[in-house]
Design an enzyme around this catalytic site. Sequence first.
Site: not given
Length: 303
Positions: A104, A131, A134, A219, A259, A287
Site C-alpha cells: 500500500r 485501488h 477495493q 470517496d 470505500c 474486502r
Amino acid sequence: MSTRHFLSLMDCTPQELSGLIRRAIELKDLRQRGVLHEPLKNRVLGMIFEKASTRTRLSFEAGMIQLGGQAIFLSPRDTQLGRGEPIGDTAIVMSRMLDAVMIRTFAHSNLTEFAAHSRVPLINGLSDDLHPCQLLADMQTFVEQRGSIQGKTVAWIGDGNNMCNTYIEAAQQFDFQLRVACPEGYEPKAEFLAAAGERVQIVRDPYAAVAGAHLVSTDVWTSMGQEEESAKRLKLFAPYQVNRALLDAADPAVIFLHCLPAHRGEEISQDLLDDPRAFAWDQAENRLHAQKALLEFLVAPQA
C-alpha cells in the site's frame, strides 16, 4: 510460467475477475457457516504499508489467517526501505522468503518496480493511481444485492482519484457504462479515460451523472497526501455531496457505495450511510472475502 501479479484490474481477464467474485461469495458463505478452509497453510504474506490503513490491513491479515497462512506487517520505519534500500533489491530479498507481497503505497511506480524484481505475486493494496482490491469488493457487493452489473450504469461523484481511475478500468472489465461528475481540473487521469473510450463520460452536473444509475459511488474529497489542499477542495466539491435527494434521481433500485473512511457532512450527507440504499458496511466486509479469493487465486497451495 511467469509470476502473476495484481497491480490493476487489467492484470486479469474479465472471466477471471468474474470468477474471483463468484469465489468471494462462496468463501463468505463458508465463513458464515463456520467451515474451516485452509488451502494456504504455511504460506506467508508480507505486507508493506507506506499509507495508513484500517480495512486493507485487517482484511489481508485476517484473510491469510483464515486461509491457514500468516501475514507480516511492515512499515518503512521497520525496513531498510525507510533508509534508502532500492525497491528492486528489497523485492529480490522478500520474494525469496515469502509466498506473496501486498504493498500500500503512494507512487504506482513503486509497485511496478517491485513486481519487476519479485518471484512471488505482488498485490496492489492501493497506490495513487489505482485501488483494484477495493473494486473487487464493490463488484461483489453489487452482485450480492442486484445481480450482474453487465450493461448497467454507474455514477462516480467527486474527485477523479485512484478510486475513480479503478472504476474506469472496472467499466471495461465488467462491461458497464460509467459517468463521472467532477469539477473542472479534477478529472481522472487522461490515460485511463483514453483506454476506456466511449464507455466513460465526464459531466459537471451530479444529477446528470446519476440519472438512471444503478450504482452511485464516491470517496473523500481530500485523499492522503493532499491535506494542504483541504480548504480549497471543501469549497470546490460542495456541490458534489451525495445525499438522499441525489440518490432519488437515480434508478429506483440504485445502491450507494463508499470505500470508507467517510467524512459525513462533506462528500456524503450526515445520514446517508443509514439510508437503506447504502451498502458501505457490506462493501467493507467484502474486502475480506474478495481478497481471500484473490490470495487463493494467486498463491500456490502447500504441496
